[in-house]
Design a protein around this motif. Structure first.
Motif, PDB file in Angstrom:
ATOM      1  N   LEU A  34      17.868  -7.044 -98.051  1.00  0.00           N
ATOM      2  CA  LEU A  34      17.496  -7.911 -99.179  1.00  0.00           C
ATOM      3  C   LEU A  34      18.356  -7.664-100.407  1.00  0.00           C
ATOM      4  O   LEU A  34      18.730  -8.609-101.102  1.00  0.00           O
ATOM      5  CB  LEU A  34      16.011  -7.701 -99.530  1.00  0.00           C
ATOM      6  CG  LEU A  34      15.001  -8.322 -98.564  1.00  0.00           C
ATOM      7  CD1 LEU A  34      13.596  -7.786 -98.819  1.00  0.00           C
ATOM      8  CD2 LEU A  34      15.014  -9.843 -98.669  1.00  0.00           C
ATOM      9  N   GLU A  58       9.149 -10.899 -82.909  1.00  0.00           N
ATOM     10  CA  GLU A  58      10.074 -11.304 -83.983  1.00  0.00           C
ATOM     11  C   GLU A  58      11.478 -10.763 -83.705  1.00  0.00           C
ATOM     12  O   GLU A  58      11.670  -9.554 -83.560  1.00  0.00           O
ATOM     13  CB  GLU A  58       9.554 -10.808 -85.338  1.00  0.00           C
ATOM     14  CG  GLU A  58      10.313 -11.424 -86.501  1.00  0.00           C
ATOM     15  CD  GLU A  58       9.716 -11.058 -87.854  1.00  0.00           C
ATOM     16  OE1 GLU A  58       8.476 -10.941 -87.960  1.00  0.00           O
ATOM     17  OE2 GLU A  58      10.501 -10.875 -88.794  1.00  0.00           O
ATOM     18  N   ARG A  65       5.053 -10.096-104.024  1.00  0.00           N
ATOM     19  CA  ARG A  65       6.144  -9.383-103.346  1.00  0.00           C
ATOM     20  C   ARG A  65       5.570  -8.254-102.471  1.00  0.00           C
ATOM     21  O   ARG A  65       6.046  -8.021-101.351  1.00  0.00           O
ATOM     22  CB  ARG A  65       7.128  -8.834-104.399  1.00  0.00           C
ATOM     23  CG  ARG A  65       8.224  -7.971-103.824  1.00  0.00           C
ATOM     24  CD  ARG A  65       9.042  -8.656-102.724  1.00  0.00           C
ATOM     25  NE  ARG A  65       9.678  -7.650-101.873  1.00  0.00           N
ATOM     26  CZ  ARG A  65       9.945  -7.797-100.584  1.00  0.00           C
ATOM     27  NH1 ARG A  65       9.674  -8.936 -99.964  1.00  0.00           N
ATOM     28  NH2 ARG A  65      10.501  -6.829 -99.907  1.00  0.00           N
ATOM     29  N   ALA A  87      14.715  -3.724 -94.103  1.00  0.00           N
ATOM     30  CA  ALA A  87      14.474  -4.992 -94.815  1.00  0.00           C
ATOM     31  C   ALA A  87      15.000  -4.913 -96.243  1.00  0.00           C
ATOM     32  O   ALA A  87      15.737  -5.800 -96.688  1.00  0.00           O
ATOM     33  CB  ALA A  87      12.982  -5.318 -94.804  1.00  0.00           C
ATOM     34  N   ILE A  88      14.645  -3.839 -96.959  1.00  0.00           N
ATOM     35  CA  ILE A  88      15.060  -3.748 -98.377  1.00  0.00           C
ATOM     36  C   ILE A  88      16.585  -3.637 -98.469  1.00  0.00           C
ATOM     37  O   ILE A  88      17.214  -4.238 -99.340  1.00  0.00           O
ATOM     38  CB  ILE A  88      14.421  -2.523 -99.087  1.00  0.00           C
ATOM     39  CG1 ILE A  88      12.918  -2.491 -98.904  1.00  0.00           C
ATOM     40  CG2 ILE A  88      14.787  -2.504-100.577  1.00  0.00           C
ATOM     41  CD1 ILE A  88      12.152  -3.512 -99.626  1.00  0.00           C
ATOM     42  N   ILE A 100      18.561 -11.410 -96.387  1.00  0.00           N
ATOM     43  CA  ILE A 100      17.874 -11.166 -95.117  1.00  0.00           C
ATOM     44  C   ILE A 100      18.346 -12.102 -94.010  1.00  0.00           C
ATOM     45  O   ILE A 100      18.325 -11.781 -92.831  1.00  0.00           O
ATOM     46  CB  ILE A 100      16.339 -11.287 -95.313  1.00  0.00           C
ATOM     47  CG1 ILE A 100      15.579 -10.485 -94.257  1.00  0.00           C
ATOM     48  CG2 ILE A 100      15.856 -12.726 -95.305  1.00  0.00           C
ATOM     49  CD1 ILE A 100      15.657  -9.034 -94.414  1.00  0.00           C
ATOM     50  N   LYS A 133       4.287  -6.438 -95.268  1.00  0.00           N
ATOM     51  CA  LYS A 133       4.382  -7.125 -93.968  1.00  0.00           C
ATOM     52  C   LYS A 133       5.592  -6.585 -93.207  1.00  0.00           C
ATOM     53  O   LYS A 133       5.544  -6.376 -91.998  1.00  0.00           O
ATOM     54  CB  LYS A 133       4.487  -8.636 -94.192  1.00  0.00           C
ATOM     55  CG  LYS A 133       4.416  -9.470 -92.926  1.00  0.00           C
ATOM     56  CD  LYS A 133       5.754  -9.654 -92.247  1.00  0.00           C
ATOM     57  CE  LYS A 133       5.635 -10.562 -91.025  1.00  0.00           C
ATOM     58  NZ  LYS A 133       6.875 -10.664 -90.261  1.00  0.00           N
ATOM     59  N   GLY A 134       6.673  -6.338 -93.940  1.00  0.00           N
ATOM     60  CA  GLY A 134       7.873  -5.770 -93.306  1.00  0.00           C
ATOM     61  C   GLY A 134       7.580  -4.391 -92.726  1.00  0.00           C
ATOM     62  O   GLY A 134       8.044  -4.055 -91.632  1.00  0.00           O
ATOM     63  N   ASN A 144       5.705  -4.774 -89.534  1.00  0.00           N
ATOM     64  CA  ASN A 144       6.534  -5.179 -88.388  1.00  0.00           C
ATOM     65  C   ASN A 144       6.798  -3.975 -87.486  1.00  0.00           C
ATOM     66  O   ASN A 144       6.684  -4.046 -86.268  1.00  0.00           O
ATOM     67  CB  ASN A 144       7.888  -5.718 -88.866  1.00  0.00           C
ATOM     68  CG  ASN A 144       7.825  -7.181 -89.292  1.00  0.00           C
ATOM     69  OD1 ASN A 144       6.886  -7.895 -88.960  1.00  0.00           O
ATOM     70  ND2 ASN A 144       8.833  -7.617 -90.040  1.00  0.00           N
ATOM     71  N   THR A 194       4.606  -9.222 -98.891  1.00  0.00           N
ATOM     72  CA  THR A 194       5.740  -9.435 -97.979  1.00  0.00           C
ATOM     73  C   THR A 194       6.423  -8.109 -97.654  1.00  0.00           C
ATOM     74  O   THR A 194       6.835  -7.854 -96.512  1.00  0.00           O
ATOM     75  CB  THR A 194       6.755 -10.409 -98.625  1.00  0.00           C
ATOM     76  OG1 THR A 194       6.027 -11.447 -99.238  1.00  0.00           O
ATOM     77  CG2 THR A 194       7.712 -10.969 -97.606  1.00  0.00           C
ATOM     78  N   HIS A 195       6.544  -7.290 -98.670  1.00  0.00           N
ATOM     79  CA  HIS A 195       7.121  -5.944 -98.519  1.00  0.00           C
ATOM     80  C   HIS A 195       6.308  -5.164 -97.466  1.00  0.00           C
ATOM     81  O   HIS A 195       6.876  -4.598 -96.517  1.00  0.00           O
ATOM     82  CB  HIS A 195       7.031  -5.282 -99.896  1.00  0.00           C
ATOM     83  CG  HIS A 195       7.481  -3.874 -99.984  1.00  0.00           C
ATOM     84  ND1 HIS A 195       8.734  -3.511-100.424  1.00  0.00           N
ATOM     85  CD2 HIS A 195       6.833  -2.706 -99.726  1.00  0.00           C
ATOM     86  CE1 HIS A 195       8.847  -2.193-100.434  1.00  0.00           C
ATOM     87  NE2 HIS A 195       7.698  -1.681-100.016  1.00  0.00           N
TER      88      HIS A 195
END
Ligand code: MEV
Length: 456
Positions: free
Chosen positions: A403, A104, A293, A399-400, A408, A299-300, A303, A296-297
């Motif tokens: 966001l 990614e 949420r 990420a946060i 993003i 998932k970040g 990563n 996805t949170h």
């Protein structure tokens, strides 16, 4: 001319034939080139370019290729993932450069950026909260827990003794079997019990060790029950269902934290430092409360976690399964990280269950895994757990932060620009022009296509 009915019959026959021709017996016994011949004939309509593509990724060094061939069955080629590095990770006052294997675009860049951010603010603090691994013997026996439990307690020391051949090396390294406990599961399923066994596996992930111990222990359990006058009758009905480690390791935990005064946070565009901190905390609270949420949170977070776990040759499926079960441990799937402000200080923390190893498995076999572990200074497994937790926290922070500020897509599309250019077979000159242009323009797929077409 075929009637409609005959035409239909033919097409069904052709489909069936095509389907049958893809069924193969004894495939694993074929040589590598025979396997590829079969694939080209049966799946690529004899198109030789498909062979070229698959063989292009073979390693020139036959010995090295042979090593990879032997990792799994039916190897036909190698599947490349980029191996990147994220420097400047200050973890407990040591500086690390993290190896990250991931496809990614924005992940390594985000990790490096977050590492730099927190490197200037004291770095990551990490701690080990536990190292316990778990394995279970699942069995059925028509017996009551109250009668069976004293028997298990009586034979437990003997079971440990019987396993000495398997456990002595691990014990010499400081690990081994910790506890053997009978668990009553008869309300979940009739006659269902578990021997729930806990282990320390020191620097190894321990899957083979745990499974070997469990299988031997199950054999012994059967013998002890059958040989005991009071259990002989029930022993005939003992059914060992399975012996297997659990990838759920809620007592094998590493925690990573970053913290600084709110006023020491970086100035974000268009908002005060306090607003940023509060928005950040609110975003994490949303992931605590809201499963859509939270997934996805998390998932970040994964990563960063998976990238280091893969680069260091660890089993990312095991880590993923365990982490998500942990995220749902109170019955609702929630954020793995937590953020708060206390006395004008911003705190952001992450606790993860991580069964990883730095010896055994791929760590000795795969040259790049060896390299990655050397890059990290040959950490122990508990140290690697803490490094991985820091990688997850860094990724989550990046990420946060995006966001709740710019969104993003800005950073993501900037990194994705090169992928779009490569899809369009852009020349070096075109890439240079595009990268320059999109420094001050929003990257979208359509905008990049339009830009390159205008150049051409
Ligand atoms: C993308 O791979 C990961 C994010 O979606 C994580 C998140 O939303 O927190 C950006």
């Amino acid at each position: 001319m075929l009637t409609q009915n005959e035409g239909m019959k033919n097409s069904i026959f052709n489909k069936k034939f095509a389907f049958m021709s893809k069924v193969v017996q004894g495939f694993s016994k074929l040589s590598k080139s025979e396997k590829i011949d079969w694939l080209i004939t049966h799946h690529f309509h004899k198109d030789e370019s498909a062979r070229g593509l698959i063989t292009q990724y073979w390693h020139n060094d036959e010995k090295l290729q042979g090593l990879h061939d032997d990792f799994i069955e039916n190897t036909v080629s190698n599947f490349f993932l980029p191996l990147g590095v994220a420097p400047n990770f200050k973890i407990n006052d040591e500086i690390y450069t993290l190896p990250m294997a991931i496809e990614e675009s924005s992940v390594v860049a985000a990790a490096a950026k977050a590492a730099k951010y927190w490197g200037n603010r004291g770095g990551f603090r990490t701690e080990l909260l536990g190292e316990e691994k778990v394995g279970q013997i699942h069995f059925c026996l028509p017996a009551s827990y109250d009668r069976l439990n004293p028997f298990i307690e009586k034979i437990a020391p003997q079971l440990r003794q019987d396993l000495q051949d398997i456990t002595k090396n691990m014990e010499a390294r400081g690990g081994g079997i910790q506890t053997i406990e009978l668990r009553d599961k008869t309300t979940a399923l009739p006659h269902y019990f578990q021997l729930h066994v806990t282990f320390l596996t020191v620097d190894s992930m321990g899957a083979n060790f745990i499974n070997s111990c469990l299988e031997e222990m199950a054999k012994r359990l059967k013998v002890y029950l059958s040989n005991d006058a009071q259990w002989q009758e029930e022993a005939k009905d003992l059914e060992i269902i399975m012996c297997i480690l659990s990838n759920y390791v809620p007592n094998c935990l590493a925690k990573a934290t970053v913290s600084c005064p709110v006023e020491a946070l970086e100035q974000e565009e268009g908002m005060s430092k306090r607003t940023f901190a509060e928005k950040f905390v609110r975003a994490v609270e949303i992931a605590q409360k809201e499963p859509y949420r939270a997934v996805t949170h998390n998932k970040g977070i994964m990563n960063g976690v998976d990238a280091v776990v893969i680069a260091t040759g660890n089993d990312f499926r095991a880590v993923e399964a365990g982490v998500h079960a942990f995220a749902a441990r109170d019955g609702q799937y929630r954020s793995l990280s937590n953020a708060y402000i206390e006395d004008d200080q911003f705190y952001f923390e992450l606790t993860l269950p991580l069964a990883v190893g730095t010896v055994g498995g791929l760590t000795k076999l795969h040259p790049l895994v060896r390299w990655a572990i050397d890059l990290l200074g040959q950490p122990s497994a508990p140290q690697l757990m803490q490094i991985v937790a820091a990688a997850g926290l860094a990724q989550n922070f990046g990420a946060i932060r995006s966001l709740v500020t710019s969104g993003i897509q800005k950073g993501h599309m900037k990194m994705h620009l090169l992928n779009i250019l490569n899809q369009m077979n852009a020349s070096d000159h075109e890439k240079e022009k595009a990268v320059d242009h999109f420094k001050s323009h929003t990257v979208t797929h359509a905008a990049v296509v339009a830009f390159i077409q205008a150049l051409r």
